[in-house]
Enzyme design. Structure first.
Site, short mmCIF file in Angstrom:
data_model
loop_
_atom_site.label_atom_id
_atom_site.label_comp_id
_atom_site.label_asym_id
_atom_site.label_seq_id
_atom_site.Cartn_x
_atom_site.Cartn_y
_atom_site.Cartn_z
N GLY A 15 -27.78 7.66 -51.87
CA GLY A 15 -26.45 7.08 -52.09
C GLY A 15 -26.23 6.68 -53.53
N CYS A 43 -35.45 9.38 -48.76
CA CYS A 43 -35.28 10.76 -48.27
C CYS A 43 -36.21 11.73 -48.97
CB CYS A 43 -33.82 11.18 -48.44
SG CYS A 43 -33.55 12.91 -48.06
N CYS A 48 -37.20 12.15 -45.21
CA CYS A 48 -36.73 13.44 -44.68
C CYS A 48 -37.49 14.65 -45.24
CB CYS A 48 -35.26 13.65 -45.02
SG CYS A 48 -34.25 12.17 -44.89
N GLU A 182 -41.05 11.61 -34.10
CA GLU A 182 -41.26 12.74 -35.01
C GLU A 182 -42.73 12.82 -35.43
OE1 GLU A 182 -38.39 12.26 -38.17
OE2 GLU A 182 -36.80 13.20 -36.99
N ARG A 199 -42.31 0.25 -25.95
CA ARG A 199 -42.13 -0.95 -25.11
C ARG A 199 -41.09 -0.80 -24.00
NH1 ARG A 199 -39.14 -5.08 -29.42
NH2 ARG A 199 -37.32 -3.80 -29.81
N ASP A 303 -28.54 2.74 -46.51
CA ASP A 303 -29.29 1.98 -45.49
C ASP A 303 -29.23 0.48 -45.73
OD1 ASP A 303 -29.97 4.48 -44.63
OD2 ASP A 303 -32.14 4.17 -44.69
N THR A 311 -29.28 10.04 -44.56
CA THR A 311 -29.03 10.48 -45.94
C THR A 311 -27.61 11.02 -46.17
OG1 THR A 311 -31.33 10.92 -46.36
CG2 THR A 311 -29.77 12.19 -47.66
N ALA A 341 -30.13 14.88 -35.92
CA ALA A 341 -31.22 15.56 -35.20
C ALA A 341 -32.48 14.74 -35.30
CB ALA A 341 -31.45 16.95 -35.79
N HIS A 435 -25.25 37.35 -28.04
CA HIS A 435 -26.30 37.64 -27.07
C HIS A 435 -27.38 38.52 -27.69
CE1 HIS A 435 -27.94 38.17 -23.08
NE2 HIS A 435 -28.03 39.47 -23.32
P1 NDP Z 1 -35.59 3.16 -34.82
O1 NDP Z 1 -34.68 2.01 -34.85
O2 NDP Z 1 -35.07 4.53 -34.54
O3 NDP Z 1 -36.76 2.88 -33.77
C1 NDP Z 1 -37.53 1.72 -33.81
C2 NDP Z 1 -38.42 1.72 -32.59
O4 NDP Z 1 -39.34 0.64 -32.67
C3 NDP Z 1 -37.65 1.55 -31.29
O5 NDP Z 1 -38.25 2.36 -30.34
C4 NDP Z 1 -37.85 0.05 -31.00
O6 NDP Z 1 -37.80 -0.24 -29.62
C5 NDP Z 1 -39.25 -0.15 -31.49
N1 NDP Z 1 -39.52 -1.56 -31.87
C6 NDP Z 1 -38.77 -2.37 -32.65
N2 NDP Z 1 -39.35 -3.56 -32.79
C7 NDP Z 1 -40.49 -3.52 -32.07
C8 NDP Z 1 -41.53 -4.45 -31.79
N3 NDP Z 1 -41.49 -5.69 -32.29
N4 NDP Z 1 -42.54 -4.07 -31.01
C9 NDP Z 1 -42.58 -2.82 -30.47
N5 NDP Z 1 -41.64 -1.89 -30.70
C10 NDP Z 1 -40.60 -2.24 -31.48
O7 NDP Z 1 -36.36 3.10 -36.21
P2 NDP Z 1 -37.23 4.15 -37.01
O8 NDP Z 1 -38.11 3.31 -37.84
O9 NDP Z 1 -37.84 5.17 -36.11
O10 NDP Z 1 -36.16 4.86 -37.92
C11 NDP Z 1 -35.28 4.08 -38.72
C12 NDP Z 1 -34.00 4.81 -38.97
O11 NDP Z 1 -34.20 5.83 -39.92
C13 NDP Z 1 -33.43 5.53 -37.76
O12 NDP Z 1 -32.69 4.69 -36.93
C14 NDP Z 1 -32.60 6.59 -38.40
O13 NDP Z 1 -31.34 6.05 -38.73
C15 NDP Z 1 -33.37 6.92 -39.65
N6 NDP Z 1 -34.19 8.14 -39.48
C16 NDP Z 1 -33.57 9.32 -39.25
C17 NDP Z 1 -34.30 10.48 -39.07
C18 NDP Z 1 -33.58 11.76 -38.79
O14 NDP Z 1 -32.39 11.85 -39.06
N7 NDP Z 1 -34.25 12.79 -38.27
C19 NDP Z 1 -35.76 10.49 -39.13
C20 NDP Z 1 -36.31 9.18 -39.37
C21 NDP Z 1 -35.55 8.07 -39.53
P3 NDP Z 1 -36.40 -0.50 -28.84
O15 NDP Z 1 -35.79 0.83 -28.60
O16 NDP Z 1 -36.85 -1.17 -27.59
O17 NDP Z 1 -35.60 -1.39 -29.73
#
Ligand code: NDP
Length: 452
Positions: A15, A43, A48, A182, A199, A303, A311, A341, A435
């Site tokens: 950004g 990124c 990414c 991932e 969890r 972010d 991104t 994705a 196809h």
């Molecule tokens: P997410 O918010 O996607 O996932 C966090 C995970 O951690 C959830 O499953 C959450 O559970 C769990 N969690 C949170 N706190 C705790 C805790 N105290 N104990 C146990 N588990 C916990 O975050 P990420 O870090 O995976 O990714 C961050 C962001 O980065 C994404 O939201 C996305 O916007 C971006 N990103 C995008 C990608 C892409 O476009 N391909 C790839 C990677 C990142 P619960 O669901 O229960 O809250």
């Protein structure tokens, strides 16, 4: 009052770099930018880009198994992590240099140092130098969040994975979001024994429920030991490795434990609150629809504002900020129907409403099919593709599309164009199929599987 700069950007990620470059090259602004680590941000440096290179690397093991099924005599050797890592590092160096070069070309003055806010128009560099600017843009991104816990010093985050000297034999991944899923697939593909604890009841919260279930099932079939409804109780270093006790009674040793439990905005110690900038509960900068903070001269994108943390969205927010502030054309970044994705194996591509959100909004029809794709079926792989469309009964518009398939990230980009244009189910239907492909299913699903 005269300022040293028209714009000073703190943070050289997606950004910040886009905004700095456009403000200088198209907005005619005098621009300074400070970055304390490496140009390119999450990124390019630890997100990414290296992640996708690792996705490609891990795809070769199943590809070689497929090749054998297709008649090729292939012997699979071991994966050479140090050799791959060296090439990946070189690629990141190249990209970082390109980012820097583009800023230089646009006339942006770069400061390779930390900068913090002193007041509404002043930033202070690490060496104490004070610079003034008519506008300040905060684009400092986010950082991995690890919950407080006993034994926390033994865990790593996604930042560390790219720098590992050797790949672990056994890893525990905690979390069920993008990053956890991932890396579970990537490392599993590279030959690491992967256990994943989430969890909640199902991984990838926020995505379409049927799609989440489909991904989880295939991750397990591919060899990820995925345990839902499971939390870590205790972590300790022993002679056998890192011993983790979980709520399901399991006690196991791992070589590495990766926490992918979300990310938090990078706002600590930036002088924001002292300058009057309002922060939200997780430290995110609160902005209006033009990315302006509670201090009129200070804006924030990406972010650090915790809107949609992707991104391309940060880039759009940066560009909209320049349109608004430097080109006299007030522009709101468009956060509607943003496709995305998850680069699991197979991938999950998604745009628009989930079935659950659409049901809550209006009467819908659901078109969904799950089938074995030609290429993997021939190779004897159990994978099934899932294609799903959510359609409004009233307007006939396609409200959401969810694809679980190899290359779903590529497919959803194209479906998103049609959906963003307001395509109806009948528009999809009158488009002739290509196809034989997987995505022809999107234009040949005749009857809804359910209405709600
Ligand atoms: P997410 O918010 O996607 O996932 C966090 C995970 O951690 C959830 O499953 C959450 O559970 C769990 N969690 C949170 N706190 C705790 C805790 N105290 N104990 C146990 N588990 C916990 O975050 P990420 O870090 O995976 O990714 C961050 C962001 O980065 C994404 O939201 C996305 O916007 C971006 N990103 C995008 C990608 C892409 O476009 N391909 C790839 C990677 C990142 P619960 O669901 O229960 O809250």
């Amino acid at each position: 009052m005269t300022f040293d700069y028209d714009l000073f950007v703190i943070g050289g990620g997606s950004g910040g770099v886009r905004a700095a470059r456009l403000a200088a090259s198209e907005g005619g602004a005098r621009v300074g930018l400070a970055e304390e680590y490496r140009m390119g941000g999450t990124c390019v440096i630890r997100g990414c880009v290296p992640k996708k290179l690792m996705v490609f690397a891990s795809g070769f093991a199943p590809a070689m198994a497929d090749a054998r099924a297709y008649g090729w005599q292939v012997t699979t050797g071991a994966f050479d992590w140090p050799a791959f890592r060296a090439r990946m590092d070189a690629e990141l160096d190249r990209l970082e240099a390109a980012y820097r070069g583009n800023l230089d070309k646009a006339g942006v003055e770069i400061f390779d140092t930390r900068a913090v806010l002193e007041d509404a128009h002043t930033v202070r560099l690490a060496d104490g130098a004070r610079l003034t600017a008519k506008h300040v843009l905060i684009a400092t991104g986010g950082a991995p969040f690890v919950p407080e816990m006993q034994g926390g010093q033994h865990v790593i985050t996604s930042n560390d994975v790219f720098k590992l000297d050797t790949l672990p034999d056994r890893i525990l991944i905690v979390g069920g979001g993008y990053i956890a899923c991932e890396f579970a697939c990537i490392l599993n593909g590279l030959g690491v024994e992967v256990t994943q604890y989430y969890r909640g009841a199902q991984i990838l919260r926020g995505f379409d429920e049927e799609a989440r279930g489909h991904v989880a099932e295939l991750m397990r079939e591919h060899g990820v030991n995925l345990h839902v409804g499971t939390e870590v109780l205790n972590i300790e270093q022993t002679g056998e490795g890192i011993r983790v006790k979980a709520t399901d009674g399991r006690e196991m040793d791992y070589d590495k434990v990766l926490y992918a439990t979300g990310r938090r905005p990078n706002t600590a110690g930036l002088g924001l609150e002292e300058a009057g900038v309002k922060l939200g509960r997780w430290g995110q900068i609160e902005v209006d629809e033009y990315s302006q903070t509670s201090v009129p001269s200070i804006y924030a994108v990406g972010d650090v504002t915790d809107r949609i943390n992707l991104t391309p969205v940060a880039i759009r927010e940066g560009a909209a900020f320049v349109e608004t502030v430097f080109k006299g054309n007030p522009t709101r970044p468009d956060h509607d129907l943003v496709p995305g994705a998850v680069f699991t194996q197979p991938e999950l591509g998604s745009v628009g409403l989930t079935e659950e959100a659409a049901r809550a909004q209006e009467p819908i029809e659901v078109y969904c099919n799950s089938f074995r794709a030609m290429q993997s079926a021939f190779a004897g792989r159990p994978d099934r593709v899932m294609m799903k469309l959510i359609v409004s009964q009233a307007s006939r518009k396609v409200l959401g599309c969810h694809i679980v398939a190899d290359h779903a990230g590529e497919l959803i980009q194209l479906a998103a164009v049609a959906i963003k244009m307001g395509a109806t189910k009948e528009d999809f239907d009158r488009t002739v199929a290509v196809h034989p492909t997987m995505s022809e299913e999107l234009v040949t699903m005749k009857a809804p599987v359910r209405s709600a």
